[in-house]
Design a protein around this motif. Structure first.
Motif, short mmCIF file in Angstrom:
data_model
loop_
_atom_site.label_atom_id
_atom_site.label_comp_id
_atom_site.label_asym_id
_atom_site.label_seq_id
_atom_site.Cartn_x
_atom_site.Cartn_y
_atom_site.Cartn_z
N UNK A 126 -13.08 41.24 -14.26
CA UNK A 126 -13.26 41.74 -15.62
C UNK A 126 -14.15 42.99 -15.66
N UNK A 127 -15.07 43.09 -14.70
CA UNK A 127 -15.97 44.25 -14.64
C UNK A 127 -15.76 45.07 -13.36
N UNK A 128 -14.71 44.73 -12.62
CA UNK A 128 -14.44 45.39 -11.33
C UNK A 128 -15.72 45.49 -10.49
N UNK A 129 -16.34 44.34 -10.31
CA UNK A 129 -17.60 44.24 -9.58
C UNK A 129 -17.51 43.13 -8.54
N UNK A 130 -18.12 43.37 -7.38
CA UNK A 130 -18.17 42.35 -6.33
C UNK A 130 -19.62 42.18 -5.89
N UNK A 131 -20.04 40.93 -5.78
CA UNK A 131 -21.35 40.59 -5.22
C UNK A 131 -21.12 40.09 -3.80
N UNK A 132 -21.70 40.79 -2.84
CA UNK A 132 -21.52 40.44 -1.42
C UNK A 132 -22.77 39.74 -0.93
N UNK A 133 -22.60 38.47 -0.54
CA UNK A 133 -23.71 37.66 -0.05
C UNK A 133 -23.60 37.54 1.46
N UNK A 134 -24.74 37.73 2.14
CA UNK A 134 -24.78 37.63 3.60
C UNK A 134 -25.90 36.68 4.00
N UNK A 181 -12.94 45.89 0.76
CA UNK A 181 -14.07 45.15 1.31
C UNK A 181 -13.80 44.85 2.78
N UNK A 182 -14.85 44.89 3.59
CA UNK A 182 -14.73 44.62 5.01
C UNK A 182 -15.16 43.20 5.33
N UNK A 183 -14.41 42.55 6.21
CA UNK A 183 -14.80 41.23 6.70
C UNK A 183 -15.94 41.28 7.69
N UNK A 184 -16.38 42.48 8.01
CA UNK A 184 -17.53 42.72 8.88
C UNK A 184 -17.35 41.98 10.21
N UNK A 185 -18.43 41.46 10.78
CA UNK A 185 -18.31 40.79 12.08
C UNK A 185 -17.81 39.35 11.94
N UNK A 206 -11.85 43.12 11.41
CA UNK A 206 -10.59 43.79 11.09
C UNK A 206 -10.04 43.45 9.72
N UNK A 207 -10.60 42.48 9.02
CA UNK A 207 -10.08 42.12 7.70
C UNK A 207 -10.55 43.13 6.66
N UNK A 208 -9.61 43.59 5.84
CA UNK A 208 -9.91 44.49 4.72
C UNK A 208 -9.22 43.94 3.48
N UNK A 209 -10.00 43.73 2.42
CA UNK A 209 -9.42 43.25 1.17
C UNK A 209 -9.25 44.42 0.22
N UNK A 210 -8.00 44.68 -0.18
CA UNK A 210 -7.72 45.77 -1.12
C UNK A 210 -7.96 45.27 -2.54
N UNK A 211 -9.07 45.70 -3.10
CA UNK A 211 -9.47 45.21 -4.42
C UNK A 211 -8.50 45.65 -5.51
N UNK A 212 -7.84 46.78 -5.34
CA UNK A 212 -6.95 47.30 -6.37
C UNK A 212 -5.83 46.30 -6.69
N UNK A 213 -5.48 45.44 -5.73
CA UNK A 213 -4.44 44.44 -5.96
C UNK A 213 -4.88 43.31 -6.90
N UNK A 214 -6.18 43.26 -7.21
CA UNK A 214 -6.71 42.19 -8.05
C UNK A 214 -6.88 42.62 -9.50
#
Length: 201
Positions: free
Chosen positions: A160-168, A184-188, A192-200
């Motif tokens: 709804x706000x096109x916002x992501x909170x990334x917790x590590x 978004x990167x799946x990091x270590x 290799x994982x990349x999530x294309x946010x535009x699809x959401x």
């Protein structure tokens, strides 16, 4: 016992009979109410939610599809799970993230019987997708619960706000990403994982 919800607000159930439910009884209870989304707190209170709305379901399908495509190229690393999967955490809570990944080492250490129920394992990676009716504060508390349980990387996505909170793991505050034009990167954790946010959108 079958449950019928009058509206879409989550319902918290408690009481001696519910608190005394064994893990096996709780699993059976969930199977009897398979049309609902059910979680359990560490105090064995039961949280019942209605099925997601169509727009949230569309978004959830797309993010799980992207995760599956990554898994198809990295199946030896672990297993992915959708939003209907419950996990029993070390504190006794049973939570169901919208998408998750468990390493092969953790998954293969479970018995076949444990894999059939709400597996006693904490995923290394989870995604929670906020619907229009979800409380952001409640979801943010849930993300902290996931971190305490052992999650290494977690994304709370607020379309709804096109916002992501990334917790590590090991970081007290989440990183906040604004805008769905990026990936978004799946990091270590998920290399290799990349999530294309535009699809959401």
């Amino acid at each position: 016992m079958q449950i019928h919800l009058p509206d879409k607000a989550p319902v918290l159930l408690s009481g001696p009979n519910l608190v005394a439910m064994t893990d096996e009884e709780f699993f059976d209870f969930c199977q009897q109410n398979a049309d609902l989304r059910i979680e359990r707190t560490a105090n064995h209170e039961i949280i019942i939610m209605s099925p997601t709305g169509s727009r949230s379901g569309k978004r959830n399908s797309r993010l799980n599809g992207q995760l599956y495509m990554w898994w198809a190229q990295h199946a030896n690393l672990g297993e992915t799970f959708d939003s209907s999967t419950g996990f029993t955490l070390p504190d006794g809570a049973v939570l169901s993230p919208d998408a998750s990944w468990v390493s092969a080492a953790k998954w293969n250490a479970l018995t076949a019987e444990q894999q059939e129920i709400f597996a006693p394992v904490c995923p290394e990676f989870i995604i929670e997708l906020k619907s229009a009716k979800d409380s952001l504060k409640v979801l943010q508390r849930k993300m902290q619960q996931w971190l305490r349980a052992g999650v290494q990387l977690a994304w709370l996505i607020v379309p709804q706000k096109e916002t992501v909170y990334i917790y590590r793991a090991g970081q007290p505050e989440p990183e906040i990403v604004q805008g769905f034009e990026q990936e978004l990167s799946g990091e270590t954790v998920l290399p290799g994982f990349r999530l294309r946010l535009a699809e959401l959108r």
